[in-house]
Design an enzyme around this catalytic site. Structure first.
Site, PDB file in Angstrom:
ATOM      1  N   LYS A 173     -11.361  16.492  -3.622  1.00 19.56           N
ATOM      2  CA  LYS A 173     -11.756  15.099  -3.869  1.00 19.56           C
ATOM      3  C   LYS A 173     -11.441  14.245  -2.642  1.00 19.56           C
ATOM      4  O   LYS A 173     -10.287  13.911  -2.371  1.00 19.56           O
ATOM      5  CB  LYS A 173     -11.034  14.506  -5.088  1.00 19.56           C
ATOM      6  N   GLU A 176     -12.968   7.921  -1.926  1.00 20.79           N
ATOM      7  CA  GLU A 176     -14.225   7.343  -2.398  1.00 20.79           C
ATOM      8  C   GLU A 176     -14.918   6.518  -1.312  1.00 20.79           C
ATOM      9  O   GLU A 176     -16.099   6.210  -1.426  1.00 20.79           O
ATOM     10  CB  GLU A 176     -13.982   6.479  -3.645  1.00 20.79           C
ATOM     11  N   GLY A 227      -1.295   7.590   0.306  1.00 20.97           N
ATOM     12  CA  GLY A 227      -0.198   6.627   0.290  1.00 20.97           C
ATOM     13  C   GLY A 227       0.989   7.107  -0.545  1.00 20.97           C
ATOM     14  O   GLY A 227       0.843   7.951  -1.432  1.00 20.97           O
ATOM     15  N   THR A 230       0.749   6.507  -4.458  1.00 18.44           N
ATOM     16  CA  THR A 230      -0.121   7.486  -5.135  1.00 18.44           C
ATOM     17  C   THR A 230       0.590   8.838  -5.193  1.00 18.44           C
ATOM     18  O   THR A 230       0.551   9.524  -6.213  1.00 18.44           O
ATOM     19  CB  THR A 230      -1.461   7.647  -4.385  1.00 18.44           C
ATOM     20  N   GLU A 248       1.483  14.737   1.755  1.00 22.22           N
ATOM     21  CA  GLU A 248       1.518  14.213   3.132  1.00 22.22           C
ATOM     22  C   GLU A 248       1.314  12.713   3.009  1.00 22.22           C
ATOM     23  O   GLU A 248       0.199  12.249   2.740  1.00 22.22           O
ATOM     24  CB  GLU A 248       0.380  14.806   3.970  1.00 22.22           C
ATOM     25  N   CYS A 282      -1.584   7.963  10.148  1.00 24.11           N
ATOM     26  CA  CYS A 282      -0.292   8.067   9.454  1.00 24.11           C
ATOM     27  C   CYS A 282       0.862   8.173  10.442  1.00 24.11           C
ATOM     28  O   CYS A 282       1.953   7.706  10.180  1.00 24.11           O
ATOM     29  CB  CYS A 282      -0.309   9.262   8.515  1.00 24.11           C
ATOM     30  N   GLU A 383       4.847   0.262   6.068  1.00 22.76           N
ATOM     31  CA  GLU A 383       3.679   0.747   6.823  1.00 22.76           C
ATOM     32  C   GLU A 383       2.556  -0.285   6.683  1.00 22.76           C
ATOM     33  O   GLU A 383       2.253  -0.710   5.572  1.00 22.76           O
ATOM     34  CB  GLU A 383       3.239   2.091   6.217  1.00 22.76           C
TER      35      GLU A 383
HETATM   36  P1  NAD Z   1      -4.523   6.509  -1.267  1.00 25.97           P
HETATM   37  O1  NAD Z   1      -3.223   7.021  -1.742  1.00 25.97           O
HETATM   38  O2  NAD Z   1      -4.990   5.222  -1.790  1.00 25.97           O
HETATM   39  O3  NAD Z   1      -5.694   7.541  -1.586  1.00 25.97           O
HETATM   40  C1  NAD Z   1      -5.675   8.873  -1.118  1.00 25.97           C
HETATM   41  C2  NAD Z   1      -6.565   9.715  -2.014  1.00 25.97           C
HETATM   42  O4  NAD Z   1      -5.981   9.767  -3.305  1.00 25.97           O
HETATM   43  C3  NAD Z   1      -7.976   9.172  -2.214  1.00 25.97           C
HETATM   44  O5  NAD Z   1      -8.875  10.246  -2.301  1.00 25.97           O
HETATM   45  C4  NAD Z   1      -7.852   8.468  -3.560  1.00 25.97           C
HETATM   46  O6  NAD Z   1      -9.084   8.334  -4.239  1.00 25.97           O
HETATM   47  C5  NAD Z   1      -6.940   9.431  -4.287  1.00 25.97           C
HETATM   48  N1  NAD Z   1      -6.244   8.888  -5.448  1.00 25.97           N
HETATM   49  C6  NAD Z   1      -5.793   7.635  -5.655  1.00 25.97           C
HETATM   50  N2  NAD Z   1      -5.206   7.553  -6.876  1.00 25.97           N
HETATM   51  C7  NAD Z   1      -5.276   8.779  -7.438  1.00 25.97           C
HETATM   52  C8  NAD Z   1      -4.853   9.339  -8.684  1.00 25.97           C
HETATM   53  N3  NAD Z   1      -4.241   8.621  -9.617  1.00 25.97           N
HETATM   54  N4  NAD Z   1      -5.110  10.663  -8.920  1.00 25.97           N
HETATM   55  C9  NAD Z   1      -5.729  11.427  -7.994  1.00 25.97           C
HETATM   56  N5  NAD Z   1      -6.173  10.948  -6.811  1.00 25.97           N
HETATM   57  C10 NAD Z   1      -5.935   9.638  -6.526  1.00 25.97           C
HETATM   58  O7  NAD Z   1      -4.437   6.505   0.322  1.00 25.97           O
HETATM   59  P2  NAD Z   1      -5.531   6.007   1.370  1.00 25.97           P
HETATM   60  O8  NAD Z   1      -5.540   4.522   1.334  1.00 25.97           O
HETATM   61  O9  NAD Z   1      -6.820   6.727   1.155  1.00 25.97           O
HETATM   62  O10 NAD Z   1      -4.920   6.552   2.737  1.00 25.97           O
HETATM   63  C11 NAD Z   1      -3.969   5.860   3.457  1.00 25.97           C
HETATM   64  C12 NAD Z   1      -2.603   6.473   3.298  1.00 25.97           C
HETATM   65  O11 NAD Z   1      -2.650   7.864   3.618  1.00 25.97           O
HETATM   66  C13 NAD Z   1      -1.591   5.893   4.245  1.00 25.97           C
HETATM   67  O12 NAD Z   1      -0.388   5.593   3.573  1.00 25.97           O
HETATM   68  C14 NAD Z   1      -1.350   6.994   5.269  1.00 25.97           C
HETATM   69  O13 NAD Z   1      -0.115   6.942   5.893  1.00 25.97           O
HETATM   70  C15 NAD Z   1      -1.547   8.212   4.454  1.00 25.97           C
HETATM   71  N6  NAD Z   1      -1.904   9.369   5.297  1.00 25.97           N
HETATM   72  C16 NAD Z   1      -0.944  10.317   5.545  1.00 25.97           C
HETATM   73  C17 NAD Z   1      -1.235  11.399   6.371  1.00 25.97           C
HETATM   74  C18 NAD Z   1      -0.194  12.458   6.665  1.00 25.97           C
HETATM   75  O14 NAD Z   1      -0.526  13.484   7.239  1.00 25.97           O
HETATM   76  N7  NAD Z   1       1.058  12.273   6.295  1.00 25.97           N
HETATM   77  C19 NAD Z   1      -2.501  11.522   6.937  1.00 25.97           C
HETATM   78  C20 NAD Z   1      -3.443  10.545   6.672  1.00 25.97           C
HETATM   79  C21 NAD Z   1      -3.125   9.465   5.842  1.00 25.97           C
END
Ligand code: NAD
Length: 492
Positions: A173, A176, A227, A230, A248, A282, A383
């Site tokens: 997944k 979106e 994040g 999540t 991650e 990230c 962050e």
């Molecule tokens: P997010 O947590 O909002 O979403 C990430 C994914 O999770 C998306 O596909 C989203 O649709 C899905 N999601 C959200 N709620 C969910 C649920 N209840 N059940 C299942 N899936 C769900 O994060 P984002 O805004 O897309 O990305 C930014 C974040 O990602 C930042 O905090 C960044 O630091 C982190 N990030 C970390 C790394 C790493 O390697 N550590 C790499 C890239 C991004």
């Protein structure tokens, strides 16, 4: 129109719902996408479970799985330009950066092809006669692979390639906001020979399309990048069925410049560390720690150069960095800076939207530098995931280490010094998953990636990144079975 992929068939969402993807650099419509909900995700999980338990996939050897991974790398290479274009349209990042990302994706598939080829069982030497003891590494099962919007295809490759190498099946997944290249990858995997149902794609919002993935008992492993909030939610939900999880998550990464560093290189890389992809990385070096004696020189030059950074769309030849992902994210960044100033940070560059007419329909924000910060400030601890650099000063090596470790996160960091012993001492004292010395950002698929503390659980890439998708099974064989002699045989 991009549709779901379930058991080898492209399908609309059962509800008929769709979503429009927007180019963040222009606000223009890119493509329409099926918007799944829990009903669609259930079908995808069932397809992955059926493929794991009953399909031909079980019979594939390590070599056959490696062949699929290598073929995937070749097709990605063939279609690189088209994929990079789609990545830039969804994310707003520079086209050249998307091309580099696809190069990295290709390396990841080739690396896990090698890993699959060399995957083997382990024989234990045991101090018992007529006993054979071995460890088999079996696929963990059905995997839920959930990815964010900043590096859509790269993040997907870090999960999909080891999942295939291990012999798992999966439901993928993507965010979106950025589904296009992940959908392209599914077609490529199919062309490369991945059997139907092994990889399934659901598209849509986390709360609706995603939530079942951490709840359903048929899912054995959730690998999530996104994040922290999540991640915590998924971990809690996954605990109800005792699923394995790998997370991650975010970071607020310290970049430490000592007075004895090569300052021109340190300053130049401090800009790339934080402003690459407009800070939506990230591991962005968003927290600069500068030794007091060079603070004025370093910070003055960083602010001057930040003001000169050229913003623009992915295909503008002179653009150096791009847009933020959405209007909501732009608003969050504006509030973050306003809050930082109200808690005492000194704005010395940026802090505003650009004025250029051609950028007004996109979600752009000027690279921003905030001086006079300290560890207790929210802007230093939280962050931002945007183009914002906070600056703190230190006077001693120990102080630098203490400040750099004063965070709930532990993803990455860097040390700049010409004193190699000191740099290595500091690198060892930092509680972060990746430390660069006199560099920032490079990574290779051979090296594990992941976080200490609230930056995550588990690792991606490297041999550990494959181990996440494997269950070790101990098989003990007695070649000369005999009574144990523990209990008496009884009177009659
Ligand atoms: P997010 O947590 O909002 O979403 C990430 C994914 O999770 C998306 O596909 C989203 O649709 C899905 N999601 C959200 N709620 C969910 C649920 N209840 N059940 C299942 N899936 C769900 O994060 P984002 O805004 O897309 O990305 C930014 C974040 O990602 C930042 O905090 C960044 O630091 C982190 N990030 C970390 C790394 C790493 O390697 N550590 C790499 C890239 C991004």
């Amino acid at each position: 129109m991009i549709s779901l992929l379930i058991a080898g068939t492209r399908l609309p969402a059962k509800s008929g719902a769709t979503r429009k993807i927007i180019n963040p650099a222009t606000g223009e419509f890119v493509i329409e996408v099926a918007e799944a909900d829990r009903e669609d995700t259930l079908l995808a999980i069932e397809a992955a479970k059926a493929a794991f338990e009953n399909s031909i996939w079980k019979t594939y050897s390590n070599i056959q799985r490696a062949e699929i991974l290598r073929k995937t790398a070749q097709i990605l290479s063939r279609d690189k330009s088209q994929i990079a274009k789609a990545e830039s349209l969804d994310t707003g990042k520079r086209f050249i950066e998307s091309e580099y990302d696809i190069d990295d994706v290709i390396s990841v598939f080739n690396y896990y092809a090698e890993q699959a080829e060399t995957l083997t069982s382990r024989t234990n030497s045991v101090d018992r006669e007529n006993i054979k003891s071995r460890i088999e590494f079996e696929p963990v099962g059905v995997c839920a692979l959930i990815t964010p919007w900043n590096y859509p295809l790269l993040q997907a490759s870090w999960k999909v390639a080891p999942a295939i190498a291990a012999g798992c099946t999966f439901v993928l997944k993507p965010s979106e906001l950025t589904p296009s290249t992940t959908s392209m990858l599914m077609d490529i995997l199919s062309e490369a020979g991945l059997p139907d149902g092994v990889g399934n794609l659901v598209l849509g919002a986390g709360a609706t399309a995603g939530s079942l993935l951490s709840e359903h008992p048929a899912v054995d492993f959730v690998s999530f990048t996104g994040g922290v909030s999540t991640g915590k939610l998924l971990m809690k939900t996954a605990s109800q069925t005792v699923k394995k999880v790998a997370l991650e998550l975010g970071g607020k990464n310290p970049n430490i410049i000592f007075a004895d560093a090569n300052l021109p290189a340190a300053i130049d890389n401090a800009l790339t560390a934080v402003f690459l992809h407009s800070g939506q990385v990230c591991s962005a070096g968003a927290r600069l720690l500068v030794e007091k004696s060079v603070h004025k020189e370093v910070v003055g030059e960083i602010a001057r150069r930040a003001e000169n950074i050229v913003l623009g769309g992915p295909f503008e030849a002179n653009a150096e960095t791009g847009a933020l992902i959405s209007a909501a994210h732009l608003e969050k960044i504006e509030n973050y800076v306003a809050n930082a100033i109200s808690e005492g940070a000194k704005l010395i560059a940026g802090g505003r939207r650009p004025v250029e007419a051609h950028l007004q329909d996109g979600f752009f924000y000027r690279p921003t530098v905030l001086d006079a910060c300290h560890s207790k400030m929210q802007c230093v601890q939280d962050e931002s995931f945007g183009p914002i650099l906070t600056i703190e000063v230190f006077e001693t090596e120990n102080e630098a280490i203490t400040i750099a470790n004063d965070t709930i996160y532990g993803l990455a960091g860097a040390v700049w010094s010409e004193d190699s012993e000191k740099a290595n001492r500091v690198a060892q004292a930092l509680r972060h998953g990746t430390i660069w010395i006199n560099d920032y950002h490079p990574y290779v698929p051979q090296a594990e990636w992941g976080g200490f503390k609230q930056s995550g659980v588990g690792r991606e890439l490297g041999p550990t990144g494959l181990a996440e998708y494997l269950e070790p099974k101990h098989i003990w064989q007695n070649l000369a079975p005999a009574s144990s002699g523990w209990f008496s045989e009884g009177a009659n």
